[in-house]
Design a protein around this motif. Structure first.
Motif, PDB file in Angstrom:
ATOM      1  N   GLY A 333      44.014 -16.060 -13.520  1.00 15.48           N
ATOM      2  CA  GLY A 333      43.379 -15.498 -12.338  1.00 15.48           C
ATOM      3  C   GLY A 333      43.148 -14.008 -12.488  1.00 15.48           C
ATOM      4  O   GLY A 333      42.102 -13.482 -12.080  1.00 15.48           O
ATOM      5  N   PHE A 337      39.376 -11.923 -12.350  1.00 13.80           N
ATOM      6  CA  PHE A 337      39.247 -10.837 -11.374  1.00 13.80           C
ATOM      7  C   PHE A 337      38.979  -9.509 -12.065  1.00 13.80           C
ATOM      8  O   PHE A 337      38.094  -8.746 -11.684  1.00 13.80           O
ATOM      9  CB  PHE A 337      40.528 -10.765 -10.547  1.00 13.80           C
ATOM     10  CG  PHE A 337      40.618  -9.555  -9.669  1.00 13.80           C
ATOM     11  CD1 PHE A 337      39.930  -9.499  -8.468  1.00 13.80           C
ATOM     12  CD2 PHE A 337      41.391  -8.463 -10.039  1.00 13.80           C
ATOM     13  CE1 PHE A 337      40.011  -8.377  -7.655  1.00 13.80           C
ATOM     14  CE2 PHE A 337      41.488  -7.347  -9.247  1.00 13.80           C
ATOM     15  CZ  PHE A 337      40.791  -7.299  -8.040  1.00 13.80           C
ATOM     16  N   LEU A 386      33.574 -18.718  -9.530  1.00 10.27           N
ATOM     17  CA  LEU A 386      33.266 -18.274  -8.172  1.00 10.27           C
ATOM     18  C   LEU A 386      34.449 -17.567  -7.514  1.00 10.27           C
ATOM     19  O   LEU A 386      34.273 -16.553  -6.826  1.00 10.27           O
ATOM     20  CB  LEU A 386      32.836 -19.478  -7.330  1.00 10.27           C
ATOM     21  CG  LEU A 386      32.453 -19.168  -5.870  1.00 10.27           C
ATOM     22  CD1 LEU A 386      31.292 -18.197  -5.810  1.00 10.27           C
ATOM     23  CD2 LEU A 386      32.126 -20.466  -5.136  1.00 10.27           C
ATOM     24  N   SER A 387      35.651 -18.080  -7.722  1.00  9.51           N
ATOM     25  CA  SER A 387      36.820 -17.452  -7.098  1.00  9.51           C
ATOM     26  C   SER A 387      37.001 -16.024  -7.592  1.00  9.51           C
ATOM     27  O   SER A 387      37.356 -15.114  -6.810  1.00  9.51           O
ATOM     28  CB  SER A 387      38.082 -18.267  -7.389  1.00  9.51           C
ATOM     29  OG  SER A 387      38.298 -18.380  -8.794  1.00  9.51           O
ATOM     30  N   SER A 388      36.738 -15.798  -8.880  1.00  9.30           N
ATOM     31  CA  SER A 388      36.854 -14.450  -9.438  1.00  9.30           C
ATOM     32  C   SER A 388      35.773 -13.530  -8.881  1.00  9.30           C
ATOM     33  O   SER A 388      36.032 -12.362  -8.565  1.00  9.30           O
ATOM     34  CB  SER A 388      36.752 -14.503 -10.963  1.00  9.30           C
ATOM     35  OG  SER A 388      37.803 -15.263 -11.518  1.00  9.30           O
ATOM     36  N   LEU A 390      34.193 -13.790  -5.965  1.00  6.51           N
ATOM     37  CA  LEU A 390      34.482 -13.473  -4.564  1.00  6.51           C
ATOM     38  C   LEU A 390      35.624 -12.467  -4.448  1.00  6.51           C
ATOM     39  O   LEU A 390      35.551 -11.513  -3.653  1.00  6.51           O
ATOM     40  CB  LEU A 390      34.831 -14.757  -3.803  1.00  6.51           C
ATOM     41  CG  LEU A 390      33.689 -15.769  -3.632  1.00  6.51           C
ATOM     42  CD1 LEU A 390      34.194 -17.032  -2.945  1.00  6.51           C
ATOM     43  CD2 LEU A 390      32.526 -15.159  -2.853  1.00  6.51           C
ATOM     44  N   ALA A 391      36.683 -12.662  -5.237  1.00 11.22           N
ATOM     45  CA  ALA A 391      37.823 -11.740  -5.175  1.00 11.22           C
ATOM     46  C   ALA A 391      37.430 -10.355  -5.668  1.00 11.22           C
ATOM     47  O   ALA A 391      37.769  -9.333  -5.037  1.00 11.22           O
ATOM     48  CB  ALA A 391      38.979 -12.284  -6.007  1.00 11.22           C
TER      49      ALA A 391
END
Length: 410
Positions: A333, A337, A386-388, A390-391
């Motif tokens: 993660g 990021f 996508l999670s990276s 958005l963060a």
């Protein structure tokens, strides 16, 4: 204003660049990048990430020679594009690289003592910070030793696995263009240390000569090593096994029939990642110093140690922040990021370089490289998981809100 001492020549600058890069790509990023793009896609993604890194390195070198101060693109953005651009670059770098430092520390823990990875990670951060607090000369000397040891281990892996490479595995088609872009964005994490010498610009002797030589030289050496090891890893393990591996190079020597060498590779991984962490913490500390000097961060962090001439308070603050992330985060993660925020950082680098105008006296088409670097950074950033995305953009937005609030109060 307190100034840092200029102690680094070309060899030291190249060594710090190598120490910043060697390890992250080989021991951390190869597996998720292969999962995104496949075996041959990994090689294509490496070339793409290396090209964009070269574009960014060219822009960084030009700007660092013009502005030989600590802070890197935080300084360049302020000087060439305005205070907000500089703040956004500095904020993205400090936050993203803090996550990178935590990822590196957790990797050390996973290799040395998997059952107590977080405890080992905290101890690693404390030890590396203690080295950096003794001065940049100590950082360069320690990094030089680490680089030599890592190169020896990587040469051992290459020699062991070369005879076991199956070329058919390299010919498998990549998993689509989007997968290659995602993998290149992840692999950019492994190259982002090439400009570490730019963030140390205030401590480089003859920066107009040293920085433009050291940055591309360090990048070229690392790209060559990464490509060679990627060919061996894919050729020996195959895409599926490589994508699932927690320790790819250890698996290479095991698959080659020499499992007794696995402990050597694990020790080499620990040494490599320690070198990355050493130079990463130094670079984040210098950017924190630069932002504190302009009051974009608390001014108390702008102090320089009277004896060792290092930003001691800034480095201690960064170490505390990294330890907090180590206690709460995970490696993969943190990589995604960090890649988002650092790609935005280098997009600003290229935008700042474009304001320098064309330079006919240079052999390279530096203006075209800056354009390619700007477009490439944005393209890779938005194609990460996508999670990276958005963060990363969420944290950048929070920084922008803080900047607007602080400006309104002023």
């Amino acid at each position: 204003m307190d100034r840092l001492a200029r102690r680094l020549g070309v060899p030291d600058a190249v060594v710090i660049g190598l120490g910043s890069m060697l390890g992250a790509g080989v021991f951390v990023v190869f597996a998720p990048a292969t999962a995104a793009a496949g075996g041959s896609g990994l090689l294509a993604a490496l070339v793409l990430a290396g090209f964009i890194a070269f574009c960014n390195a060219t822009s960084s070198a030009r700007l660092a020679a013009r502005y030989p101060e600590s802070g890197g693109t935080y300084v360049y953005g302020r000087e060439r594009l305005g205070p907000f651009s500089g703040f956004l670059a500095g904020w993205g770098f400090v936050v993203g690289k803090t996550a990178s430092c935590a990822a590196m520390a957790l990797t050390i823990g996973a290799y040395l003592w998997p059952g107590q990875a977080r405890l080992v990670a905290v101890l690693a951060v404390v030890a590396v910070t203690a080295v950096n607090l003794r001065g940049i000369g100590k950082t360069a000397a320690a990094t030089r030793i680490l680089v030599v040891l890592v190169l020896a281990v990587l040469a051992l892996v290459a020699a062991t696995g070369a005879s076991q490479v199956q070329l058919a595995r390299l010919a498998e088609p990549p998993d689509g263009g989007r997968g290659v872009l995602t993998a290149a964005g992840l692999l950019f994490f492994a190259f982002a240390g090439y400009a570490r010498v730019a963030t140390l610009g205030e401590e480089v002797r003859d920066p107009q000569r040293t920085i433009p030589r050291a940055v591309p030289l360090a990048l070229g050496v690392v790209l060559t090593i990464y490509l060679a090891l990627a060919v061996i890893a894919v050729g020996v393990l195959g895409a599926d096994r490589l994508a699932a591996s927690a320790a790819p190079l250890a698996d290479v020597v095991t698959a080659a029939g020499l499992p007794g060498l696995e402990w050597v590779v694990r020790a080499g991984a620990t040494v490599a990642v320690t070198g990355v962490l050493l130079s990463l913490l130094a670079g984040v500390g210098r950017t924190t110093l630069a932002m504190a000097r302009h009051r974009d961060l608390p001014n108390a962090l702008a102090a320089v140690h009277p004896r060792y001439r290092v930003p001691a308070r800034a480095e201690l603050a960064v170490a505390v922040a990294v330890i907090l992330v180590v206690a709460l985060g995970d490696v993969r993660g943190a990589i995604g990021f960090s890649s988002v925020t650092v790609l935005v950082y280098y997009a600003i680098t290229n935008a700042a370089a474009l304001t320098l105008g064309r330079e006919p006296s240079r052999k390279l088409p530096v203006h075209a490289l800056a354009v390619a670097g700007l477009i490439g950074c944005v393209l890779l950033a938005v194609n990460l998981p996508l999670s990276s995305v958005l963060a990363g953009f969420g944290v950048l937005a929070l920084g922008a809100v803080w900047y607007a609030f602080r400006s309104a109060r002023r």
